[in-house]
Design an enzyme around this catalytic site. Structure first.
Site, PDB file in Angstrom:
ATOM      1  N   ASP A   1      21.464  71.219  14.777  1.00  0.00           N
ATOM      2  CA  ASP A   1      21.786  69.878  15.267  1.00  0.00           C
ATOM      3  C   ASP A   1      20.874  69.484  16.420  1.00  0.00           C
ATOM      4  O   ASP A   1      20.254  70.333  17.066  1.00  0.00           O
ATOM      5  CB  ASP A   1      23.246  69.784  15.705  1.00  0.00           C
TER       6      ASP A   1
ATOM      7  N   GLU B   1      25.642  73.056  18.160  1.00  0.00           N
ATOM      8  CA  GLU B   1      25.369  73.731  19.427  1.00  0.00           C
ATOM      9  C   GLU B   1      25.308  72.740  20.577  1.00  0.00           C
ATOM     10  O   GLU B   1      25.773  73.021  21.690  1.00  0.00           O
ATOM     11  CB  GLU B   1      24.051  74.509  19.321  1.00  0.00           C
TER      12      GLU B   1
END
Length: 412
Positions: free
Chosen positions: A82, A177
């Site tokens: 991400d 994350e």
């Protein structure tokens, strides 16, 4: 390492939008993270990885089997797919600048967006190298698609060069994350590594096994709205009270005035009207005692202002997010030593310093998987000025290969 092949791989990854969403409790927090996960799933199968598994929570794991005839520890490498919600990751248009000349890089002529070494002096370290930037309207996504590129490229290189000896290697790509959930559904037992490294650092040479202790705080201030023409003695302006709270915290203990081991209070969101104001903070400190004192100070500040006002106008909710991995890594410091030796063997000067943030590794270390952090090569994360030197991606890829080799020597 084939430079153009690595550039092509990195560009492919960053042009897939994977921005995560801190306000969505779903896992992963955005459906578009699956787009890159599925591309990687196919790619790992195509290059010859084994046990390739994309689970229901968007964690992608795979195995590179050992090619030696004796047992060594299984080592893992981890990166996140991400990108940060701090700046848009949609429609990334990477720009490749060959043989950087040390001068300003015009990212966007129409909008006069310039990446200048006069402001970002680290650029001058990479004179003569190939720099990848954005067009100034998005972030780049080197955090952490450079790490993803490095892990895939290292695995591909080891598969193509069986003469390089290595033990069993496990890799994992995680979602979310950037919104603090990257390790929340990580199955450490299934991963099966004795230790791992996150490829999620910044400039070349970084090697980190200390990070912030972290908490988030939501400060809610309740006021009372009354017609301003008749407000004397009746109106309670929550925004005015909020300003008192903000100003009561140490003015110099903020991100823009701290470095190294210095902690901070960071007000990152403020929404207010007369009736109610909400302040959202992150609290950070490497030292646990100082970290706890910071949390206590926020609660004491609210209590003090409430007493002054004669009412409970302010409430504070604090939640711990992650802790300093140092406690879990120090008992197995040889895992840091191995990475440091590999870098020195390659002529890279290790930059061992505390992370002014956190990685999946900080949470994984507390889940039983000690996990220091290694440079991925990017700079100026989470914004339009993000860039990465291609040579740093190549060096990080070589560090992964070197660690795989070094483990077979250390545990023979």
């Amino acid at each position: 390492m084939n430079k153009q092949h690595i550039i092509n791989r990195f560009v492919k990854y960053v042009t897939i939008d994977t921005e995560s969403d801190p306000n969505n409790p779903k896992f992963p927090s955005t459906e578009k993270q699956w787009d890159l996960a599925r591309v990687l799933e196919k790619e790992l199968n195509d290059i010859g990885m084994e046990d390739v598994e994309l689970d229901d929570n968007c964690y992608l794991m795979a195995t590179l089997p050992s090619n030696i005839d004796y047992e060594v520890p299984t080592v893992g490498f981890v990166a996140h797919i991400d990108t940060s919600p701090d700046f848009t990751g949609a429609n990334v248009k990477p720009q490749v600048h060959e043989n950087y000349n040390g001068e300003d890089i015009v990212l966007n002529k129409e909008q006069n967006i310039v990446l200048s070494p006069s402001y970002f002096e680290d650029l001058l370290q990479y004179k003569g190298q190939t720099i990848i930037t954005t067009d100034g309207t998005t972030l780049l996504g080197a955090d952490d698609k450079a790490g993803v590129t490095e892990i895939v490229s290292a695995m591909e290189y080891l598969i193509q060069h069986p003469e390089i000896k290595h033990g069993k290697i496990r890799i994992c790509f995680t979602p979310d994350e950037e919104v603090g959930k990257g390790a929340h559904k990580f199955d450490v037992e299934k991963f099966g590594a004795q230790w791992a490294y996150t490829m999620d650092g910044s400039q070349i040479g970084e090697l980190e096994y200390e990070n912030f202790n972290a908490a988030g705080a939501v400060v809610t201030i309740n006021g009372k709205i009354v017609h301003p023409g008749y407000a004397k003695g009746k109106m309670v302006n929550s925004m005015t009270i909020a300003s008192k709270f903000i100003n009561a915290l140490p003015a110099n203990e903020v991100p823009e005035k701290t470095s190294g081991y210095e902690g901070f209070f960071h007000l990152h969101t403020m929404e207010g009207k007369v009736e109610q104001t909400v302040l959202k903070y992150i609290i950070r400190d490497h030292d646990m005692t100082l970290f706890n004192k910071r949390k206590e100070l926020m609660l004491e500040t609210a209590e003090k202002i409430n007493k002054q006002l004669g009412k409970d106008a302010i409430s504070v909710e604090i939640k711990d997010q992650y802790f300093n991995m140092k406690e879990k890594v120090e008992p197995v410091m040889y895992i840091v030593d191995i990475a440091e030796e590999v870098m020195k063997d390659m002529g890279i000067t290790p930059l061992i310093k505390p992370i002014r943030g956190g990685t999946d590794g900080s949470q994984l270390s507390y889940m039983g998987l000690p996990c220091p952090n290694i440079f991925a090569g990017g700079h100026n994360f989470h914004g339009r000025y993000e860039y990465v030197p291609v040579e740093s991606i190549i060096k990080a890829t070589e560090v992964i290969v070197g660690i795989a080799q070094k483990v077979t020597e250390k545990f023979k």
